[in-house]
Design a protein around this motif. Structure first.
Motif, PDB file in Angstrom:
ATOM      1  N   ALA A  81       0.812  -1.222   0.000  1.00 18.35           N
ATOM      2  CA  ALA A  81       0.000   0.000   0.000  1.00 18.35           C
ATOM      3  C   ALA A  81       0.842   1.268   0.000  1.00 18.35           C
ATOM      4  CB  ALA A  81      -0.961  -0.003   1.188  1.00 18.35           C
ATOM      5  N   PRO A  82       1.722   1.454  -1.005  1.00 18.22           N
ATOM      6  CA  PRO A  82       2.515   2.681  -1.056  1.00 18.22           C
ATOM      7  C   PRO A  82       1.620   3.897  -1.194  1.00 18.22           C
ATOM      8  CG  PRO A  82       2.682   1.475  -3.125  1.00 18.22           C
ATOM      9  CD  PRO A  82       1.977   0.581  -2.165  1.00 18.22           C
ATOM     10  N   ASP A  83       1.891   4.917  -0.400  1.00 19.99           N
ATOM     11  CA  ASP A  83       1.044   6.114  -0.410  1.00 19.99           C
ATOM     12  C   ASP A  83       1.907   7.359  -0.595  1.00 19.99           C
ATOM     13  OD1 ASP A  83      -1.032   8.192   0.504  1.00 19.99           O
ATOM     14  OD2 ASP A  83      -2.174   6.343   0.603  1.00 19.99           O
ATOM     15  N   GLY A  84       1.762   8.361   0.286  1.00 21.59           N
ATOM     16  CA  GLY A  84       2.427   9.639   0.093  1.00 21.59           C
ATOM     17  C   GLY A  84       3.921   9.517  -0.090  1.00 21.59           C
ATOM     18  N   GLY A  85       4.494  10.433  -0.877  1.00 23.28           N
ATOM     19  CA  GLY A  85       5.926  10.380  -1.146  1.00 23.28           C
ATOM     20  C   GLY A  85       6.500  11.738  -1.480  1.00 23.28           C
ATOM     21  N   ALA A  86       7.825  11.808  -1.472  1.00 20.30           N
ATOM     22  CA  ALA A  86       8.537  13.032  -1.829  1.00 20.30           C
ATOM     23  C   ALA A  86       9.958  12.683  -2.233  1.00 20.30           C
ATOM     24  CB  ALA A  86       8.554  14.015  -0.658  1.00 20.30           C
ATOM     25  N   CYS A  87      10.603  13.606  -2.944  1.00 24.19           N
ATOM     26  CA  CYS A  87      11.997  13.420  -3.358  1.00 24.19           C
ATOM     27  C   CYS A  87      12.903  14.413  -2.645  1.00 24.19           C
ATOM     28  CB  CYS A  87      12.134  13.615  -4.868  1.00 24.19           C
ATOM     29  SG  CYS A  87      11.556  12.228  -5.858  1.00 24.19           S
ATOM     30  N   PHE A  88      14.143  13.976  -2.404  1.00 22.86           N
ATOM     31  CA  PHE A  88      15.143  14.792  -1.723  1.00 22.86           C
ATOM     32  C   PHE A  88      16.485  14.646  -2.430  1.00 22.86           C
ATOM     33  CE2 PHE A  88      11.931  13.514   1.277  1.00 22.86           C
ATOM     34  CZ  PHE A  88      11.681  14.657   2.027  1.00 22.86           C
ATOM     35  N   ALA A  89      17.165  15.758  -2.631  1.00 29.33           N
ATOM     36  CA  ALA A  89      18.511  15.714  -3.207  1.00 29.33           C
ATOM     37  C   ALA A  89      19.438  14.992  -2.252  1.00 29.33           C
ATOM     38  CB  ALA A  89      19.006  17.128  -3.469  1.00 29.33           C
ATOM     39  N   ASP A  90      20.377  14.216  -2.821  1.00 31.03           N
ATOM     40  CA  ASP A  90      21.324  13.468  -1.994  1.00 31.03           C
ATOM     41  C   ASP A  90      22.615  13.302  -2.786  1.00 31.03           C
ATOM     42  OD1 ASP A  90      21.903  11.855   0.452  1.00 31.03           O
ATOM     43  OD2 ASP A  90      22.166  10.277  -1.047  1.00 31.03           O
ATOM     44  N   GLY A  91      23.600  14.168  -2.506  1.00 30.39           N
ATOM     45  CA  GLY A  91      24.841  14.124  -3.265  1.00 30.39           C
ATOM     46  C   GLY A  91      24.570  14.397  -4.739  1.00 30.39           C
ATOM     47  N   ASP A  92      25.074  13.513  -5.604  1.00 30.31           N
ATOM     48  CA  ASP A  92      24.829  13.682  -7.030  1.00 30.31           C
ATOM     49  C   ASP A  92      23.571  12.945  -7.490  1.00 30.31           C
ATOM     50  OD1 ASP A  92      25.706  11.091  -6.762  1.00 30.31           O
ATOM     51  OD2 ASP A  92      27.296  11.232  -8.267  1.00 30.31           O
ATOM     52  N   GLY A  93      22.820  12.383  -6.537  1.00 30.04           N
ATOM     53  CA  GLY A  93      21.590  11.670  -6.863  1.00 30.04           C
ATOM     54  C   GLY A  93      20.424  12.211  -6.065  1.00 30.04           C
ATOM     55  N   TRP A  94      19.451  11.354  -5.797  1.00 32.64           N
ATOM     56  CA  TRP A  94      18.280  11.766  -5.033  1.00 32.64           C
ATOM     57  C   TRP A  94      17.637  10.553  -4.367  1.00 32.64           C
ATOM     58  CZ3 TRP A  94      18.685  11.654 -10.280  1.00 32.64           C
ATOM     59  CH2 TRP A  94      17.816  10.807 -10.971  1.00 32.64           C
ATOM     60  N   ILE A  95      16.732  10.843  -3.446  1.00 35.81           N
ATOM     61  CA  ILE A  95      16.017   9.817  -2.684  1.00 35.81           C
ATOM     62  C   ILE A  95      14.525  10.041  -2.863  1.00 35.81           C
ATOM     63  CG2 ILE A  95      15.513   8.936  -0.358  1.00 35.81           C
ATOM     64  CD1 ILE A  95      18.364   9.925   0.419  1.00 35.81           C
ATOM     65  N   TYR A  96      13.786   8.957  -3.077  1.00 32.70           N
ATOM     66  CA  TYR A  96      12.323   9.009  -3.063  1.00 32.70           C
ATOM     67  C   TYR A  96      11.844   8.241  -1.845  1.00 32.70           C
ATOM     68  CZ  TYR A  96       7.429   8.211  -4.327  1.00 32.70           C
ATOM     69  OH  TYR A  96       6.044   8.155  -4.325  1.00 32.70           O
ATOM     70  N   VAL A  97      11.041   8.890  -0.994  1.00 37.04           N
ATOM     71  CA  VAL A  97      10.476   8.233   0.180  1.00 37.04           C
ATOM     72  C   VAL A  97       9.013   7.928  -0.076  1.00 37.04           C
ATOM     73  CG1 VAL A  97      12.101   9.378   1.732  1.00 37.04           C
ATOM     74  CG2 VAL A  97       9.838  10.378   1.374  1.00 37.04           C
ATOM     75  N   SER A  98       8.502   6.861   0.559  1.00 42.66           N
ATOM     76  CA  SER A  98       7.132   6.415   0.329  1.00 42.66           C
ATOM     77  C   SER A  98       6.537   5.849   1.603  1.00 42.66           C
ATOM     78  CB  SER A  98       7.113   5.351  -0.777  1.00 42.66           C
ATOM     79  OG  SER A  98       5.844   4.764  -0.917  1.00 42.66           O
ATOM     80  N   ASN A  99       5.343   6.327   1.964  1.00 42.48           N
ATOM     81  CA  ASN A  99       4.605   5.799   3.110  1.00 42.48           C
ATOM     82  C   ASN A  99       3.971   4.452   2.787  1.00 42.48           C
ATOM     83  OD1 ASN A  99       5.091   8.051   4.671  1.00 42.48           O
ATOM     84  ND2 ASN A  99       3.067   8.939   4.399  1.00 42.48           N
ATOM     85  N   SER A 100       3.608   3.727   3.844  1.00 40.96           N
ATOM     86  CA  SER A 100       2.861   2.479   3.711  1.00 40.96           C
ATOM     87  C   SER A 100       1.559   2.622   4.498  1.00 40.96           C
ATOM     88  CB  SER A 100       3.672   1.303   4.256  1.00 40.96           C
ATOM     89  OG  SER A 100       2.933   0.109   4.200  1.00 40.96           O
ATOM     90  N   GLU A 101       0.426   2.619   3.771  1.00 43.67           N
ATOM     91  CA  GLU A 101      -0.863   2.847   4.435  1.00 43.67           C
ATOM     92  C   GLU A 101      -1.503   1.529   4.865  1.00 43.67           C
ATOM     93  OE1 GLU A 101      -4.963   5.461   3.979  1.00 43.67           O
ATOM     94  OE2 GLU A 101      -3.977   4.697   2.193  1.00 43.67           O
ATOM     95  N   VAL A 102      -0.840   0.844   5.775  1.00 40.38           N
ATOM     96  CA  VAL A 102      -1.402  -0.363   6.370  1.00 40.38           C
ATOM     97  C   VAL A 102      -1.367  -0.196   7.889  1.00 40.38           C
ATOM     98  CG1 VAL A 102      -0.824  -1.905   4.467  1.00 40.38           C
ATOM     99  CG2 VAL A 102       0.841  -1.529   6.282  1.00 40.38           C
ATOM    100  N   PRO A 103      -2.255  -0.863   8.615  1.00 41.80           N
ATOM    101  CA  PRO A 103      -2.290  -0.700  10.071  1.00 41.80           C
ATOM    102  C   PRO A 103      -1.111  -1.362  10.769  1.00 41.80           C
ATOM    103  CG  PRO A 103      -3.922  -2.306   9.348  1.00 41.80           C
ATOM    104  CD  PRO A 103      -3.360  -1.702   8.111  1.00 41.80           C
ATOM    105  N   VAL A 104      -0.753  -0.837  11.910  1.00 43.57           N
ATOM    106  CA  VAL A 104       0.211  -1.409  12.865  1.00 43.57           C
ATOM    107  C   VAL A 104       1.653  -1.376  12.371  1.00 43.57           C
ATOM    108  CG1 VAL A 104       0.798  -3.389  14.321  1.00 43.57           C
ATOM    109  CG2 VAL A 104      -1.608  -2.913  13.762  1.00 43.57           C
ATOM    110  N   VAL A 105       1.904  -1.781  11.140  1.00 45.46           N
ATOM    111  CA  VAL A 105       3.284  -1.887  10.645  1.00 45.46           C
ATOM    112  C   VAL A 105       3.544  -0.957   9.475  1.00 45.46           C
ATOM    113  CG1 VAL A 105       3.632  -4.250  11.443  1.00 45.46           C
ATOM    114  CG2 VAL A 105       2.624  -3.843   9.184  1.00 45.46           C
ATOM    115  N   GLY A 106       2.785   0.133   9.373  1.00 44.91           N
ATOM    116  CA  GLY A 106       2.882   1.023   8.220  1.00 44.91           C
ATOM    117  C   GLY A 106       4.279   1.516   7.912  1.00 44.91           C
TER     118      GLY A 106
END
Length: 388
Positions: A81-106
């Motif tokens: 259940a990947p949900d909200g996300g955003a990108c962040f600069a990281d050195g010469d690359g970048w990072i994409y983060v992603s939430n998990s919309e499931v109960p207890v262990v999201g």
């Protein structure tokens, strides 16, 4: 929706009841009312590619990750259940983060890319939280992950996974959806996924430190000038935060939220609207409403996640309908940008651009099988000549 309300809304818009925004790039966009259908800057959608993506000519797509499968080239298993996300600069690359919309262990996972766009690693940055829906990036490069339940918290996380995640109860306990940082006013805006939810802002005592501050709620009587009022008991309550201020404005299911060029845009799923809060003028207007489309068919339904390019174009994802991301241009034109085929029981989540604006990331939360647990989630990347 009753016909009389539809006709009233259209008449109000045409009479100038919904005015032009004063945000820097949006002053002229809606001089005659909210966004209307029209041809987009990239041309029509082409036939679907091998991943079921219909894109304009010149754009390409790929699958970056699949729920419950290892991210290619890593030992990390992608979350359901990947949900909200955003990108962040990281050195010469970048990072994409992603939430998990499931109960207890999201929780939250992250994928790191090198300068060429190759995946170099994937890892967890938050564990043991529940129903992590959307959130937002801060201007100091942390990710705010929001829990979507009645006593939900906002967790501040490190996209690089080097610092421990921290709960930020000062931002209130409620059914959090999305967050957006406004460095001009030094506040964080927050949406609430309730049928009578509110639109909030948090004023930290020190900008960059969310451990303490004041939670406020938007008050007013509709579009036009609005104000803010302090929420008396944001953390521990018998009366929910949305009911603590008598003249608070209520919105029909707050969803995505994104701040750009002096305006905070947020979506409400119950009435299929994209709202625009002009932060400097403290004014609320409507950027899109499918009941205010005056010619042709409304292309955007089930409004959900929202993001923007540096140029000011908005990208609004659909929860269901025909699984599109629609573009709302700075000229006030709304038009489909992409469509996902074969994911009929899913929703599009986590829209975010890479730091250079050349790639758009998003997920199909429930994938092809549509299972509510999101075990068939897909996370995509689209690359191409985005207007920057």
């Amino acid at each position: 929706m009753p016909l009389n309300r539809r006709m009233f809304l259209r008449a109000t818009a045409l009479a100038g009841g919904t005015t032009a925004f004063s945000g820097a790039l949006w002053q002229r966009a809606f001089a005659s009312g909210p966004a209307q259908p029209g041809p987009g800057p990239y041309g029509p959608l082409q036939a679907a590619d091998g991943n079921g993506l219909q894109l304009p000519a010149g754009f390409t797509g790929r699958v970056v990750a699949r729920s419950l499968q290892r991210v290619e080239g890593t030992r990390h298993t992608w979350h359901p259940a990947p949900d909200g996300g955003a990108c962040f600069a990281d050195g010469d690359g970048w990072i994409y983060v992603s939430n998990s919309e499931v109960p207890v262990v999201g929780g939250v996972s992250a994928v790191r890319f090198d300068a060429s766009g190759k995946v170099t690693s994937a890892y967890r940055i938050l564990n043991g939280t529940s129903l992590n829906c959307s959130g937002g990036a801060t201007t100091w490069n942390t990710w705010l992950s929001c829990e979507e339940h009645d006593f939900g918290l906002v967790y501040e996380t490190d996209p690089r996974g080097q610092k421990s995640a921290t709960a930020r109860p000062a931002l209130g306990r409620f059914k959090h959806e999305a967050a957006a940082s406004d460095p001009g006013r030094k506040v964080v805006y927050l949406t609430e996924d309730q049928g009578d939810g509110c639109f909030y802002r948090f004023r930290p005592e020190t900008w960059g430190d969310l451990s303490s501050g004041t939670l406020e709620v938007l008050v007013g009587s509709g579009t036009g000038p609005v104000q803010w009022a302090k929420v008396p008991n944001p953390q521990f309550w018998l009366t929910p935060t949305r009911e603590q201020v008598s003249n608070a404005m209520h919105f029909d299911g707050g969803e995505g939220c994104y701040y750009t060029h002096g305006v905070c845009y947020f979506t409400t799923k119950g009435d299929n609207r994209v709202w625009a809060y002009d932060a400097a003028a403290e004014r609320l207007d409507i950027a899109y409403d499918d009941d205010l489309v005056t010619s042709g068919e409304a292309p955007l339904h089930g409004v959900d996640a929202v993001t923007a390019t540096a140029s000011g174009d908005l990208y609004v994802a659909e929860d269901g309908d025909n699984m599109e991301i629609n573009l709302i241009t700075t000229d006030g034109v709304v038009t489909p940008f992409l469509r996902v085929l074969g994911h009929d029981e899913s929703e599009i989540t986590g829209c975010a651009f890479s730091p250079d604006g050349s790639r758009l990331y998003f997920s199909s939360q429930r994938g092809k099988d549509g299972f509510i647990g999101g075990t068939d989630g897909y996370t995509f990347e689209v690359a191409g000549p985005f207007r920057r």
